[in-house]
Design an enzyme around this catalytic site. Structure first.
Site, PDB file in Angstrom:
ATOM      1  N   ARG A 194     -45.178  20.717   4.012  1.00 37.42           N
ATOM      2  CA  ARG A 194     -43.756  20.369   3.612  1.00 37.42           C
ATOM      3  C   ARG A 194     -43.743  19.233   2.575  1.00 37.42           C
ATOM      4  O   ARG A 194     -42.930  19.404   1.388  1.00 37.42           O
ATOM      5  CB  ARG A 194     -42.922  20.329   4.791  1.00 37.42           C
ATOM      6  CG  ARG A 194     -41.348  20.092   4.351  1.00 37.42           C
ATOM      7  CD  ARG A 194     -40.534  20.105   5.663  1.00 37.42           C
ATOM      8  NE  ARG A 194     -41.014  19.325   6.616  1.00 37.42           N
ATOM      9  CZ  ARG A 194     -40.758  17.815   6.560  1.00 37.42           C
ATOM     10  NH1 ARG A 194     -40.298  17.288   5.583  1.00 37.42           N
ATOM     11  NH2 ARG A 194     -41.097  17.134   7.621  1.00 37.42           N
TER      12      ARG A 194
ATOM     13  N   ASP B 297     -53.690  29.102   8.761  1.00 35.53           N
ATOM     14  CA  ASP B 297     -52.966  28.412   9.988  1.00 35.53           C
ATOM     15  C   ASP B 297     -52.907  29.611  11.179  1.00 35.53           C
ATOM     16  O   ASP B 297     -53.233  29.324  12.116  1.00 35.53           O
ATOM     17  CB  ASP B 297     -51.535  27.778   9.523  1.00 35.53           C
ATOM     18  CG  ASP B 297     -51.080  27.182  10.793  1.00 35.53           C
ATOM     19  OD1 ASP B 297     -51.606  26.328  11.305  1.00 35.53           O
ATOM     20  OD2 ASP B 297     -50.114  27.594  11.077  1.00 35.53           O
TER      21      ASP B 297
ATOM     22  N   ASP C  63     -50.137  19.610  10.164  1.00 40.53           N
ATOM     23  CA  ASP C  63     -50.535  20.234   9.105  1.00 40.53           C
ATOM     24  C   ASP C  63     -49.369  21.022   8.341  1.00 40.53           C
ATOM     25  O   ASP C  63     -49.124  20.867   7.013  1.00 40.53           O
ATOM     26  CB  ASP C  63     -51.590  21.269   9.174  1.00 40.53           C
ATOM     27  CG  ASP C  63     -51.320  22.461  10.244  1.00 40.53           C
ATOM     28  OD1 ASP C  63     -50.010  22.499  10.522  1.00 40.53           O
ATOM     29  OD2 ASP C  63     -52.137  23.126  10.562  1.00 40.53           O
TER      30      ASP C  63
ATOM     31  N   THR D 110     -49.076  26.857   0.900  1.00 41.01           N
ATOM     32  CA  THR D 110     -49.404  28.128  -0.019  1.00 41.01           C
ATOM     33  C   THR D 110     -49.967  29.398   0.967  1.00 41.01           C
ATOM     34  O   THR D 110     -49.608  29.291   2.153  1.00 41.01           O
ATOM     35  CB  THR D 110     -50.933  27.382  -0.534  1.00 41.01           C
ATOM     36  OG1 THR D 110     -51.897  27.291   0.556  1.00 41.01           O
ATOM     37  CG2 THR D 110     -50.866  26.155  -1.292  1.00 41.01           C
TER      38      THR D 110
ATOM     39  N   VAL E 198     -56.745  19.760   7.868  1.00 45.41           N
ATOM     40  CA  VAL E 198     -56.130  19.302   9.233  1.00 45.41           C
ATOM     41  C   VAL E 198     -56.172  20.525  10.095  1.00 45.41           C
ATOM     42  O   VAL E 198     -56.304  20.628  11.334  1.00 45.41           O
ATOM     43  CB  VAL E 198     -54.744  18.759   9.115  1.00 45.41           C
ATOM     44  CG1 VAL E 198     -54.124  18.508  10.280  1.00 45.41           C
ATOM     45  CG2 VAL E 198     -54.965  17.211   8.361  1.00 45.41           C
ATOM     46  N   THR E 199     -55.672  21.595   9.561  1.00 50.99           N
ATOM     47  CA  THR E 199     -55.859  22.986  10.262  1.00 50.99           C
ATOM     48  C   THR E 199     -57.214  23.207  11.081  1.00 50.99           C
ATOM     49  O   THR E 199     -57.436  23.527  12.207  1.00 50.99           O
ATOM     50  CB  THR E 199     -55.401  23.781   9.332  1.00 50.99           C
ATOM     51  OG1 THR E 199     -53.860  23.832   9.030  1.00 50.99           O
ATOM     52  CG2 THR E 199     -55.520  25.346  10.132  1.00 50.99           C
TER      53      THR E 199
ATOM     54  N   ASP F 237     -54.983  29.532  14.693  1.00 57.71           N
ATOM     55  CA  ASP F 237     -54.266  29.498  15.789  1.00 57.71           C
ATOM     56  C   ASP F 237     -54.730  30.738  16.690  1.00 57.71           C
ATOM     57  O   ASP F 237     -55.105  30.420  18.092  1.00 57.71           O
ATOM     58  CB  ASP F 237     -52.764  29.982  15.618  1.00 57.71           C
ATOM     59  CG  ASP F 237     -52.000  28.650  15.007  1.00 57.71           C
ATOM     60  OD1 ASP F 237     -52.669  27.452  15.006  1.00 57.71           O
ATOM     61  OD2 ASP F 237     -50.837  28.829  14.691  1.00 57.71           O
TER      62      ASP F 237
ATOM     63  N   ASP G 259     -50.810  21.272  14.711  1.00 56.72           N
ATOM     64  CA  ASP G 259     -49.894  22.324  14.336  1.00 56.72           C
ATOM     65  C   ASP G 259     -48.576  21.773  13.768  1.00 56.72           C
ATOM     66  O   ASP G 259     -48.117  22.485  12.612  1.00 56.72           O
ATOM     67  CB  ASP G 259     -49.444  23.362  15.305  1.00 56.72           C
ATOM     68  CG  ASP G 259     -49.956  24.978  15.220  1.00 56.72           C
ATOM     69  OD1 ASP G 259     -50.801  25.126  14.517  1.00 56.72           O
ATOM     70  OD2 ASP G 259     -49.475  25.587  16.101  1.00 56.72           O
TER      71      ASP G 259
END
Length: 209
Positions: free
Chosen positions: A77, A90, A72, A83, A34-35, A94, A69
């Site tokens: 969570r 991530d 993901d 990780t 997803v990131t 960004d 943001d």
């Protein structure tokens, strides 16, 4: 000082995102996927649309994919926590996305001969990177840095609103938004550096500067 995008609003968005996150996890989609997908979407919106002057479409696409943001993070969570590589990925993605957004804005403004706007976009890019770097460096030294009025979400919202307004005919809106964003980003850097300085003063042994 409270952030521009209040915590309550973030919490409300999280409640909307949670069912989507749960469904993606059940389908076998990972937070890292997803990131990356979110970053690709931002690149398409910024470079494929925004840089070519399609400001409304570009802003809407960037905003939609920037919301990954939240997605993901929620997925991480729910699946037991982020990780080390996930957190690294991530943060890195960004920076890629932010560079694309402000680079595209600067490019389009340059094609319009708006060099004041170009300067503002470049200040936003540099200051935004500093906002993130100061926090990362502080945390790497064992301190906290969860302060500041303009984090990433706030920065993207401000430039997005400016882009949409300019796209519908309010010509100076994007440049005004950029200079406003430049100011609050620089202020946020100062907030974070001051916060870290105070922590460092409390942590260091007596007599040391």
């Amino acid at each position: 000082m409270a952030k521009i995008f209040q915590v309550s609003a973030r919490a409300g968005m999280t409640r909307v995102v949670e069912p989507i996150a749960r469904a993606l996890l059940r389908a076998g989609v990972t937070p890292n996927a997803v990131t990356v997908a979110g970053t690709v979407g931002v690149l398409v919106g910024a470079l494929g649309f925004g840089a070519r002057g399609h400001l409304v479409a570009g802003a809407l696409i960037v905003t939609l994919f920037a919301l990954t943001d939240l997605l993901d993070g929620t997925m991480a969570r729910m699946s037991g926590g982020s990780t080390r590589f996930g957190a690294f990925l991530d943060s890195s993605m960004d920076r890629v996305a932010d560079s694309a957004v402000f680079g595209a804005v600067a490019y389009w403004l340059a094609t319009q001969g708006n060099y004041s706007g170009v300067a503002a976009a470049l200040v936003c890019l540099a200051a935004g990177s500093l906002v993130s770097y100061v926090k990362a460096r502080a945390e790497g030294l064992g301190m906290t840095c969860n302060v500041g009025i303009a984090e990433r979400t706030e920065r993207l919202l401000i430039v997005g609103v400016g882009g949409i307004l300019t796209g519908v005919g309010v010509d100076p809106a994007l440049e005004i938004a950029l200079w406003l964003l430049a100011a609050v980003s620089i202020f946020t850097v100062g907030q974070r550096m001051t916060h870290v300085y105070r922590q460092a003063q409390q942590l260091q042994p007596d007599g040391q500067q």
